[in-house]
Design a protein around this motif. Structure first.
Motif, PDB file in Angstrom:
ATOM      1  N   UNK A  82       0.827  -1.204   0.000  1.00 60.86           N
ATOM      2  CA  UNK A  82       0.000   0.000   0.000  1.00 60.86           C
ATOM      3  C   UNK A  82       0.861   1.255   0.000  1.00 60.86           C
ATOM      4  N   UNK A  83       2.039   1.171  -0.663  1.00 60.36           N
ATOM      5  CA  UNK A  83       2.895   2.338  -0.821  1.00 60.36           C
ATOM      6  C   UNK A  83       2.314   3.279  -1.864  1.00 60.36           C
ATOM      7  N   UNK A  84       3.060   4.284  -2.227  1.00 55.70           N
ATOM      8  CA  UNK A  84       2.539   5.286  -3.152  1.00 55.70           C
ATOM      9  C   UNK A  84       2.374   4.791  -4.576  1.00 55.70           C
ATOM     10  N   UNK A  85       3.200   3.807  -5.004  1.00 56.18           N
ATOM     11  CA  UNK A  85       3.129   3.272  -6.356  1.00 56.18           C
ATOM     12  C   UNK A  85       2.528   1.865  -6.327  1.00 56.18           C
ATOM     13  N   UNK A  86       1.922   1.413  -7.421  1.00 56.13           N
ATOM     14  CA  UNK A  86       1.413   0.039  -7.460  1.00 56.13           C
ATOM     15  C   UNK A  86       2.511  -0.970  -7.120  1.00 56.13           C
ATOM     16  N   UNK A  87       2.193  -1.894  -6.221  1.00 57.72           N
ATOM     17  CA  UNK A  87       3.079  -2.979  -5.790  1.00 57.72           C
ATOM     18  C   UNK A  87       4.242  -2.501  -4.927  1.00 57.72           C
ATOM     19  N   UNK A  88       4.228  -1.241  -4.519  1.00 62.97           N
ATOM     20  CA  UNK A  88       5.291  -0.716  -3.662  1.00 62.97           C
ATOM     21  C   UNK A  88       5.056  -1.121  -2.214  1.00 62.97           C
ATOM     22  N   UNK A  89       6.097  -1.583  -1.547  1.00 61.61           N
ATOM     23  CA  UNK A  89       6.002  -1.980  -0.151  1.00 61.61           C
ATOM     24  C   UNK A  89       6.239  -0.747   0.726  1.00 61.61           C
ATOM     25  N   UNK A  90       6.454  -0.980   2.015  1.00 61.21           N
ATOM     26  CA  UNK A  90       6.741   0.130   2.929  1.00 61.21           C
ATOM     27  C   UNK A  90       8.123   0.719   2.687  1.00 61.21           C
ATOM     28  N   UNK A  91       8.959   0.055   1.887  1.00 60.48           N
ATOM     29  CA  UNK A  91      10.261   0.593   1.485  1.00 60.48           C
ATOM     30  C   UNK A  91      10.127   1.160   0.075  1.00 60.48           C
ATOM     31  N   UNK A  92      10.652   2.367  -0.129  1.00 59.43           N
ATOM     32  CA  UNK A  92      10.390   3.109  -1.363  1.00 59.43           C
ATOM     33  C   UNK A  92      10.786   2.370  -2.633  1.00 59.43           C
ATOM     34  N   UNK A  93      11.875   1.593  -2.596  1.00 57.01           N
ATOM     35  CA  UNK A  93      12.355   0.960  -3.821  1.00 57.01           C
ATOM     36  C   UNK A  93      12.304  -0.568  -3.764  1.00 57.01           C
ATOM     37  N   UNK A  94      11.410  -1.066  -2.931  1.00 56.36           N
ATOM     38  CA  UNK A  94      11.180  -2.507  -2.850  1.00 56.36           C
ATOM     39  C   UNK A  94       9.712  -2.767  -3.187  1.00 56.36           C
ATOM     40  N   UNK A  95       9.484  -3.679  -4.133  1.00 60.21           N
ATOM     41  CA  UNK A  95       8.141  -3.980  -4.613  1.00 60.21           C
ATOM     42  C   UNK A  95       7.865  -5.472  -4.406  1.00 60.21           C
ATOM     43  N   UNK A  96       6.596  -5.820  -4.227  1.00 57.70           N
ATOM     44  CA  UNK A  96       6.226  -7.217  -3.994  1.00 57.70           C
ATOM     45  C   UNK A  96       5.128  -7.630  -4.969  1.00 57.70           C
ATOM     46  N   UNK A  97       5.265  -8.815  -5.540  1.00 58.70           N
ATOM     47  CA  UNK A  97       4.301  -9.314  -6.520  1.00 58.70           C
ATOM     48  C   UNK A  97       4.045 -10.800  -6.285  1.00 58.70           C
ATOM     49  N   UNK A  98       2.966 -11.293  -6.873  1.00 57.72           N
ATOM     50  CA  UNK A  98       2.656 -12.714  -6.820  1.00 57.72           C
ATOM     51  C   UNK A  98       2.103 -13.162  -5.481  1.00 57.72           C
ATOM     52  N   UNK A  99       2.270 -14.439  -5.184  1.00 58.23           N
ATOM     53  CA  UNK A  99       1.687 -15.036  -3.981  1.00 58.23           C
ATOM     54  C   UNK A  99       2.204 -14.418  -2.697  1.00 58.23           C
ATOM     55  N   UNK A 100       3.363 -13.793  -2.737  1.00 60.77           N
ATOM     56  CA  UNK A 100       3.950 -13.161  -1.550  1.00 60.77           C
ATOM     57  C   UNK A 100       3.139 -11.942  -1.103  1.00 60.77           C
ATOM     58  N   UNK A 101       2.456 -11.309  -2.029  1.00 61.30           N
ATOM     59  CA  UNK A 101       1.792 -10.034  -1.774  1.00 61.30           C
ATOM     60  C   UNK A 101       0.437 -10.244  -1.108  1.00 61.30           C
ATOM     61  N   UNK A 102       0.152  -9.442  -0.080  1.00 59.86           N
ATOM     62  CA  UNK A 102      -1.144  -9.506   0.591  1.00 59.86           C
ATOM     63  C   UNK A 102      -2.247  -9.125  -0.391  1.00 59.86           C
ATOM     64  N   UNK A 103      -3.283  -9.957  -0.445  1.00 60.32           N
ATOM     65  CA  UNK A 103      -4.418  -9.683  -1.306  1.00 60.32           C
ATOM     66  C   UNK A 103      -4.270 -10.158  -2.728  1.00 60.32           C
ATOM     67  N   UNK A 104      -3.204 -10.881  -3.035  1.00 55.78           N
ATOM     68  CA  UNK A 104      -3.003 -11.339  -4.412  1.00 55.78           C
ATOM     69  C   UNK A 104      -3.988 -12.445  -4.761  1.00 55.78           C
ATOM     70  N   UNK A 105      -4.270 -12.569  -6.044  1.00 60.67           N
ATOM     71  CA  UNK A 105      -5.130 -13.639  -6.559  1.00 60.67           C
ATOM     72  C   UNK A 105      -4.218 -14.765  -7.027  1.00 60.67           C
ATOM     73  N   UNK A 106      -4.443 -15.962  -6.527  1.00 61.09           N
ATOM     74  CA  UNK A 106      -3.521 -17.067  -6.771  1.00 61.09           C
ATOM     75  C   UNK A 106      -3.798 -17.723  -8.126  1.00 61.09           C
ATOM     76  N   UNK A 107      -3.375 -17.051  -9.179  1.00 62.28           N
ATOM     77  CA  UNK A 107      -3.494 -17.572 -10.533  1.00 62.28           C
ATOM     78  C   UNK A 107      -2.214 -17.244 -11.294  1.00 62.28           C
ATOM     79  N   UNK A 108      -1.804 -18.113 -12.202  1.00 59.01           N
ATOM     80  CA  UNK A 108      -0.572 -17.895 -12.955  1.00 59.01           C
ATOM     81  C   UNK A 108      -0.671 -16.611 -13.775  1.00 59.01           C
ATOM     82  N   UNK A 109      -1.789 -16.412 -14.468  1.00 55.89           N
ATOM     83  CA  UNK A 109      -1.940 -15.227 -15.309  1.00 55.89           C
ATOM     84  C   UNK A 109      -1.863 -13.947 -14.486  1.00 55.89           C
TER      85      UNK A 109
END
Length: 388
Positions: free
Chosen positions: A341-368
């Motif tokens: 919920x950082x300022x940019x899409x997929x941005x974590x609480x650290x400005x230059x660290x981003x999280x994607x896929x199953x690791x991310x809170x609220x992600x949809x568990x699909x390959x696509x």
């Protein structure tokens, strides 16, 4: 070379197959395998083993083999714009898009490539593959694409942490003490497989009787044999159909009472209609029996009664836990999934660290979805780096 039913052998074969490493496989109990062991001076207690350019690697693991081949991380002095940690669909997509758009990109993974998707026997709802595609094949194609654009891939390569001391220059810390300074990080470490709390689970896991995938390598050897699949989501359904397609008699065990609660309808319809799949809803595995090899699984039914099911292997697909422990200093939710919920899409609480896929809170568990997140996060990386 090794014994085909041993977990350590399967790990090694999966690794060299995923990375498209040219190799020949020898069953240690075959005449050719015994002859090669004799030539290399290998004992039965030194398996699995690999012979590379004439040198024998005893008790081989993916990490030791990768070190021998120069596939583990070593700095080459070149600058790094982006480090992608985790080579599942989200991480692979992030690496491909980043490198294709001019970012110097490194991709790291602690085990191999493809994540949980690489374990899927057949993905039938992925865009562009009307006949379905195995996770293993999709991973291979994507790896070749990543290499085409210049991604530097290192695996196995375990990450121990991230240094956020400099807001504009995060650093990825490896468990061997190495440090990779970069301009941004995309984390895509996904989740780790959950295991059942059943006696002797670890023992049967070591002998290869318990598996967390249904790839061609995993299914091989169980043709026309009874097996058990545990789980109620798509991965379990795909595994059951793949095993049944190879002639195995499949007991599909799930705690829920509705097969369609977490599984796509295209799978549930085929499972219910398949003559070799027997469905056990509202049930739980209570016991595993056998000597060195699994012979049966005891399942408790909703009414409390227990059934002993003949079974030579158990394929487990009961979900996973987020692999976020290495991200100290990064905000997570109560279950350990990384908040974005950082300022940019997929941005974590650290400005230059981003999280994607199953690791991310609220992600949809699909390959696509994972592929889309990995590709989209690269746009956020560009936005974060724009001020440099």
């Amino acid at each position: 070379m090794g014994r085909p039913d041993a977990a350590a052998t399967l790990d090694l074969r999966t690794y060299v197959t995923q990375l498209l490493l040219p190799h020949s496989w020898y069953d240690a109990d075959s005449p050719s395998g015994r002859a090669l062991m004799g030539q290399a001076g290998l004992g039965a207690d030194e398996l699995p083993a690999a012979v590379v350019n004439g040198a024998a690697l005893r008790r081989a693991t993916p990490l030791r083999l990768a070190s021998m081949l120069g596939l583990t991380y070593r700095t080459d002095g070149r600058p790094v714009d982006l480090v992608v940690v985790g080579a599942g669909p989200a991480g692979l997509a992030a690496a491909v898009y980043a490198a294709s758009e001019g970012l110097d990109t490194i991709l790291l993974d602690r085990t191999g490539l493809g994540g949980q998707a690489a374990k899927s026997a057949r993905i039938e709802n992925y865009l562009g593959f009307p006949q379905g595609v195995s996770g293993e094949h999709l991973t291979r194609l994507t790896m070749v694409q990543a290499l085409k654009f210049g991604v530097r891939i290192y695996s196995p390569c375990a990450v121990a942490g991230v240094d956020l001391t400099d807001d504009r220059r995060p650093a990825v810390l490896l468990d061997n003490g190495a440090r990779i300074d970069c301009r941004a990080v995309i984390t895509a470490t996904g989740a780790d497989y959950r295991r059942l709390d059943v006696p002797r689970w670890s023992a049967f896991e070591q002998t290869g009787c318990i598996r967390y995938a249904a790839t061609e390598l995993d299914v091989r050897g169980y043709e026309n044999q009874p097996v058990t699949v545990v789980g109620g989501a798509n991965s379990a359904g795909q595994a059951a159909l793949s095993l049944a397609g190879h002639g195995a008699t499949v007991n599909l065990v799930l705690r829920g009472t509705d097969l369609g609660a977490r599984m796509s309808s295209y799978l549930t319809d085929r499972i219910r209609a398949h003559p070799l799949i027997r469905l056990h809803t509202g049930s739980a595995v209570r016991e595993l029996t056998g000597d060195d090899r699994l012979t049966s699984v005891v399942v408790e039914r909703p009414d409390g009664r227990q059934d002993r099911l003949e079974s030579g292997a158990l394929f487990c697909f009961i979900g996973a836990r987020p692999m976020s422990g290495w991200l100290s200093g990064i905000a997570t939710d109560e279950n350990g999934f990384v908040r974005t919920d950082g300022g940019l899409p997929f941005q974590t609480s650290a400005a230059r660290v981003f999280a994607v896929g199953d690791l991310r809170a609220g992600s949809i568990k699909r390959v696509a979805t994972a592929v889309g997140e990995g590709a989209s996060a690269v746009s956020s990386v560009h936005a974060a780096l724009a001020g440099d």
